[in-house]
Design a protein around this motif. Structure first.
Motif, PDB file in Angstrom:
ATOM      1  N   GLY A  16      22.300  54.480  57.886  1.00  0.00           N
ATOM      2  CA  GLY A  16      22.767  54.590  56.500  1.00  0.00           C
ATOM      3  C   GLY A  16      23.894  55.583  56.335  1.00  0.00           C
ATOM      4  N   LEU A  17      23.748  56.746  56.930  1.00  0.00           N
ATOM      5  CA  LEU A  17      24.801  57.751  56.843  1.00  0.00           C
ATOM      6  C   LEU A  17      26.056  57.266  57.565  1.00  0.00           C
ATOM      7  CD1 LEU A  17      25.677  60.548  55.857  1.00  0.00           C
ATOM      8  CD2 LEU A  17      24.729  61.488  57.986  1.00  0.00           C
ATOM      9  N   ALA A  18      25.878  56.629  58.704  1.00  0.00           N
ATOM     10  CA  ALA A  18      27.022  56.086  59.443  1.00  0.00           C
ATOM     11  C   ALA A  18      27.760  55.041  58.609  1.00  0.00           C
ATOM     12  CB  ALA A  18      26.549  55.482  60.764  1.00  0.00           C
ATOM     13  N   LEU A  19      27.003  54.203  57.925  1.00  0.00           N
ATOM     14  CA  LEU A  19      27.606  53.195  57.056  1.00  0.00           C
ATOM     15  C   LEU A  19      28.447  53.857  55.970  1.00  0.00           C
ATOM     16  CD1 LEU A  19      27.800  50.220  55.963  1.00  0.00           C
ATOM     17  CD2 LEU A  19      25.797  50.785  54.597  1.00  0.00           C
ATOM     18  N   SER A  58      26.055  67.154  62.386  1.00  0.00           N
ATOM     19  CA  SER A  58      25.822  68.391  61.646  1.00  0.00           C
ATOM     20  C   SER A  58      26.302  68.203  60.208  1.00  0.00           C
ATOM     21  CB  SER A  58      26.575  69.555  62.302  1.00  0.00           C
ATOM     22  OG  SER A  58      27.957  69.426  62.080  1.00  0.00           O
ATOM     23  N   LEU A  59      25.773  69.031  59.337  1.00  0.00           N
ATOM     24  CA  LEU A  59      26.209  69.022  57.948  1.00  0.00           C
ATOM     25  C   LEU A  59      27.703  69.294  57.869  1.00  0.00           C
ATOM     26  CD1 LEU A  59      25.750  69.049  54.883  1.00  0.00           C
ATOM     27  CD2 LEU A  59      25.046  71.443  55.104  1.00  0.00           C
ATOM     28  N   ALA A  78      24.885  66.037  49.918  1.00  0.00           N
ATOM     29  CA  ALA A  78      23.692  65.335  49.416  1.00  0.00           C
ATOM     30  C   ALA A  78      23.342  64.141  50.301  1.00  0.00           C
ATOM     31  CB  ALA A  78      23.925  64.886  47.973  1.00  0.00           C
ATOM     32  N   GLN A  79      24.338  63.388  50.746  1.00  0.00           N
ATOM     33  CA  GLN A  79      24.065  62.229  51.604  1.00  0.00           C
ATOM     34  C   GLN A  79      23.484  62.672  52.942  1.00  0.00           C
ATOM     35  OE1 GLN A  79      24.081  59.157  50.354  1.00  0.00           O
ATOM     36  NE2 GLN A  79      24.685  60.257  48.511  1.00  0.00           N
ATOM     37  N   TRP A  80      23.988  63.771  53.472  1.00  0.00           N
ATOM     38  CA  TRP A  80      23.449  64.309  54.729  1.00  0.00           C
ATOM     39  C   TRP A  80      21.994  64.708  54.539  1.00  0.00           C
ATOM     40  CZ3 TRP A  80      21.382  68.981  56.280  1.00  0.00           C
ATOM     41  CH2 TRP A  80      21.230  69.144  57.657  1.00  0.00           C
ATOM     42  N   ASN A  81      21.698  65.375  53.425  1.00  0.00           N
ATOM     43  CA  ASN A  81      20.324  65.781  53.135  1.00  0.00           C
ATOM     44  C   ASN A  81      19.400  64.584  52.985  1.00  0.00           C
ATOM     45  OD1 ASN A  81      19.249  68.373  53.088  1.00  0.00           O
ATOM     46  ND2 ASN A  81      20.572  68.928  51.375  1.00  0.00           N
TER      47      ASN A  81
END
Length: 118
Positions: A16-19, A58-59, A78-81
């Motif tokens: 999801g984060l990669a997307l 990493s953040l 926020a997306q990283w969290n």
């Protein structure tokens, strides 16, 4: 001409984060990783790995990547969290994760989400 990126594995723990990172880069006009590396101070390999979904970047890398593509620091933090928390909450087992998109972005990118499409 830059090498084409591998597709994101929908079973990757941070797909999801990669997307989201790849979508931000696409919306910024697909700057090459070399240009992002220059803007962020991070290596091409660190940035490409962040957008692979295989491990949580990493953040600092996440925020730098997102803001280099024109995004907002708070949004990317926020997306990283969300990615970190969902991975921990799900106790990732190798199966496709639930929708990785936060409500703020789900409406825009839901059709691209491999978890939502299945």
């Amino acid at each position: 001409m830059p090498r084409r990126e591998n597709p994101i594995d929908p079973h990757a723990p941070y797909a999801g984060l990669a997307l989201l990172l790849r979508r931000a880069r696409e919306e910024a006009g697909l700057p090459p990783y070399e240009a992002l590396a220059h803007r962020t101070g991070f290596s091409v390999s660190a940035l490409a790995q962040a957008a692979s979904g295989r491990r949580l970047p990493s953040l600092t890398v996440t925020v730098a990547y997102g803001t280099a593509c024109g995004g907002d620091r708070e949004f990317w933090a926020a997306q990283w969290n969300v990615a970190r928390t969902r991975r921990a909450d799900a106790g990732f087992s190798g199966s496709a994760p639930h929708c990785p998109l936060t409500p703020a972005v789900a409406g825009r990118w839901e059709s691209s989400c491999s978890a939502c499409a299945s």
